[in-house]
Design an enzyme around this catalytic site. Structure first.
Site, short mmCIF file in Angstrom:
data_model
loop_
_atom_site.label_atom_id
_atom_site.label_comp_id
_atom_site.label_asym_id
_atom_site.label_seq_id
_atom_site.Cartn_x
_atom_site.Cartn_y
_atom_site.Cartn_z
CG ASN A 116 -17.01 -17.46 25.04
OD1 ASN A 116 -17.90 -17.56 25.90
ND2 ASN A 116 -17.23 -16.99 23.82
CG PHE A 120 -25.32 -15.56 29.23
CD1 PHE A 120 -24.53 -15.12 28.18
CD2 PHE A 120 -26.63 -15.98 28.94
CE1 PHE A 120 -25.02 -15.08 26.88
CE2 PHE A 120 -27.13 -15.94 27.65
CZ PHE A 120 -26.33 -15.51 26.62
CB SER A 182 -24.81 -17.14 23.94
OG SER A 182 -24.47 -15.79 23.79
CG ASN A 184 -20.96 -20.95 25.72
OD1 ASN A 184 -20.60 -22.02 25.23
ND2 ASN A 184 -20.39 -19.79 25.39
CB THR A 185 -27.55 -20.24 27.88
OG1 THR A 185 -26.66 -19.33 28.51
CG2 THR A 185 -28.79 -20.42 28.74
CE LYS A 222 -23.73 -11.13 19.25
NZ LYS A 222 -22.77 -10.59 20.20
CG ASN A 251 -23.34 -14.84 19.99
OD1 ASN A 251 -22.22 -15.08 20.46
ND2 ASN A 251 -24.33 -14.37 20.71
C1 LIG Z 1 -15.15 -14.29 25.72
C2 LIG Z 1 -16.36 -13.90 24.94
C3 LIG Z 1 -17.56 -13.65 25.60
C4 LIG Z 1 -18.68 -13.31 24.87
N1 LIG Z 1 -19.84 -13.03 25.53
C5 LIG Z 1 -20.94 -12.64 24.84
C6 LIG Z 1 -22.13 -12.31 25.52
O1 LIG Z 1 -22.21 -12.34 26.74
N2 LIG Z 1 -23.20 -11.95 24.76
C7 LIG Z 1 -23.16 -11.87 23.40
O2 LIG Z 1 -24.15 -11.52 22.77
N3 LIG Z 1 -22.01 -12.17 22.73
C8 LIG Z 1 -20.92 -12.54 23.43
N4 LIG Z 1 -19.77 -12.84 22.75
C9 LIG Z 1 -19.78 -12.82 21.27
C10 LIG Z 1 -19.26 -11.50 20.71
O3 LIG Z 1 -20.07 -10.43 21.07
C11 LIG Z 1 -19.19 -11.60 19.18
O4 LIG Z 1 -20.49 -11.73 18.66
C12 LIG Z 1 -18.35 -12.76 18.68
O5 LIG Z 1 -17.24 -12.96 19.51
C13 LIG Z 1 -17.87 -12.57 17.24
O6 LIG Z 1 -17.08 -11.42 17.13
P1 LIG Z 1 -15.46 -11.46 17.13
O7 LIG Z 1 -15.05 -12.50 16.13
O8 LIG Z 1 -15.04 -10.07 16.79
O9 LIG Z 1 -15.05 -11.84 18.51
C14 LIG Z 1 -18.63 -13.20 23.45
C15 LIG Z 1 -17.42 -13.46 22.81
C16 LIG Z 1 -16.29 -13.78 23.52
C17 LIG Z 1 -15.02 -14.03 22.79
#
Ligand SMILES: Cc1cc2nc3c(=O)[nH]c(=O)nc-3n(C[C@H](O)[C@H](O)[C@H](O)COP(=O)(O)O)c2cc1C
Length: 371
Positions: A116, A120, A182, A184-185, A222, A251
């Site tokens: 992704n 944000f 993250s 993406n910023t 985080k 993350n």
């Molecule tokens: C589509 C998407 C959007 C996400 N948006 C955020 C976010 O806004 N803030 C954040 O701290 N992590 C965000 N994450 C990261 C998740 O909270 C998590 O840390 C990461 O996906 C790893 O866990 P997973 O393998 O179970 O998905 C996002 C993940 C995905 C897939």
């Protein structure tokens, strides 16, 4: 059943459209009293042995929904109804912003992964605070609030942007998370360097205390899985020094390791953060390293590639008090939270540990790596 449903409906849809559709159904179900009561009764963690405590908060179970799924705090009851014992909303930024242009979410189905670059997209701290203030919770849930930097705010003014969000949102947060990880910023992850992180965390701590004088809102950070090991140690040391309540690891990653050759090459090369199964090994390694460094002085939250109860159990043995997930929810469906809690209860019963707390970090202690 869900697998069939996924294959026939969700998989044919654009991933973000599928997310919105599923989200709408969850919110709708949570508005129908009979349905939500039935689902919550069937899916909520109710295994006594899973009761646990994290940063002073009492939990019915250790498994929760990671940030990013409910960015705007519109489905806390819906997600609780599905058996997530805590729900981390956000990332919320100081100002509202649309995020990156679509397409920005990609499914790597054969690798059980997602990429992704949402960036944000959220309603901003003012609107989300108003929503939380107006909320009448149906279910008891622990609500974490994850905050990040507004893209348009220059990096030199990042602290002010986080402080604004912290002041507005801390009153509604059971715990507050500073997201500096993250991908993406632009520039966000540079805030993980201790010289940038120290003033940021100090200012957010002060803002939360100013905003909520009657209660000490637990503060967590985080981190990214892409930090070098020495930088993981440096963040851990800083967290201890500043008296932080927790660290969330991890993350998404910008690396593309662990991807089989199964997903389409074009998808694998999409810019953004990779999550799901390929992240499992690195997230676990970072967690283990953190626990070896901080032991029980700081609460750790394990996230990244957790798909099964066994994965969640491994995180607990590696030092996590709480475990979160996101990507596998897309692939496993609405009963996933329940399956994790149920499987965890069975593992705990078959282990030498009397309580979940006893199991936290047991593998690291056994290996003699813990402080
Ligand atoms: C589509 C998407 C959007 C996400 N948006 C955020 C976010 O806004 N803030 C954040 O701290 N992590 C965000 N994450 C990261 C998740 O909270 C998590 O840390 C990461 O996906 C790893 O866990 P997973 O393998 O179970 O998905 C996002 C993940 C995905 C897939």
């Amino acid at each position: 059943m869900y697998e069939l449903f996924f294959r026939l409906i969700f998989r044919r849809m654009d991933p973000e459209a599928a997310h919105h559709l599923a989200f709408r159904w969850i919110r709708l179900a949570a508005r129908v009293p009979v349905l939500r009561t039935f689902l919550a009764a069937a899916l909520a963690p109710r295994h006594k042995e899973l009761r646990t405590e994290a940063f002073g908060l009492r939990m019915h179970g250790p498994f929760g929904l990671a940030a990013g799924f409910d960015k705007n705090a519109v489905a806390i009851d819906g997600m609780t109804m599905l058996g997530f014992d805590h729900v981390e909303i956000g990332t919320v930024t100081g100002e509202p912003q649309p995020g990156n242009p679509p397409k920005r979410l990609f499914r790597l189905v054969p690798d059980r992964a997602l990429i992704n670059r949402m960036g944000f997209n959220n309603d901003g701290s003012l609107a989300v605070a108003a929503r939380l203030a107006a909320r009448t919770p149906v279910f008891r849930a622990v609500v974490g609030v994850n905050i990040g930097k507004t893209k348009a705010v220059p990096e030199a003014e990042a602290v002010g942007d986080y402080v604004k969000s912290a002041e507005r949102l801390a009153p509604y947060a059971d715990y507050l998370v500073v997201n500096v990880s993250s991908p993406n910023t632009p520039g966000l992850r540079d805030l993980q360097a201790t010289e940038a992180l120290r003033p940021l965390l100090t200012a957010v701590r002060e803002a939360a205390d100013r905003s909520v004088p009657a209660r000490r809102v637990p503060l967590l950070v985080k981190i990214a899985p892409d930090l070098a090991d020495e930088d993981v140690d440096a963040v851990a040391d800083l967290a201890v020094e500043l008296g932080l309540d927790g660290i969330i690891a991890t993350n998404t990653t910008i690396a593309r390791d662990g991807l089989g050759l199964r997903s389409e090459a074009a998808l694998v090369q999409e810019t953004g953060g990779l999550s799901g199964a390929p992240l499992k090994a690195r997230s676990l390694a970072v967690l283990r390293r953190l626990y070896a460094r901080v032991g029980d002085r700081i609460t750790l939250v394990g996230v990244g590639g957790v798909e099964s109860a066994e994965d969640a159990w491994q995180r607990i043995l590696a030092g996590a008090t709480l475990v979160q997930g996101y990507s596998a929810f897309i692939y496993e469906g609405p009963f996933w939270g329940r399956a994790i809690h149920k499987g965890l209860a069975a593992r705990l019963r078959n282990s030498p540990y009397a309580t979940l707390a006893d199991a936290v970090g047991a593998d690291v202690k056994k290996a003699g790596e813990s402080v």
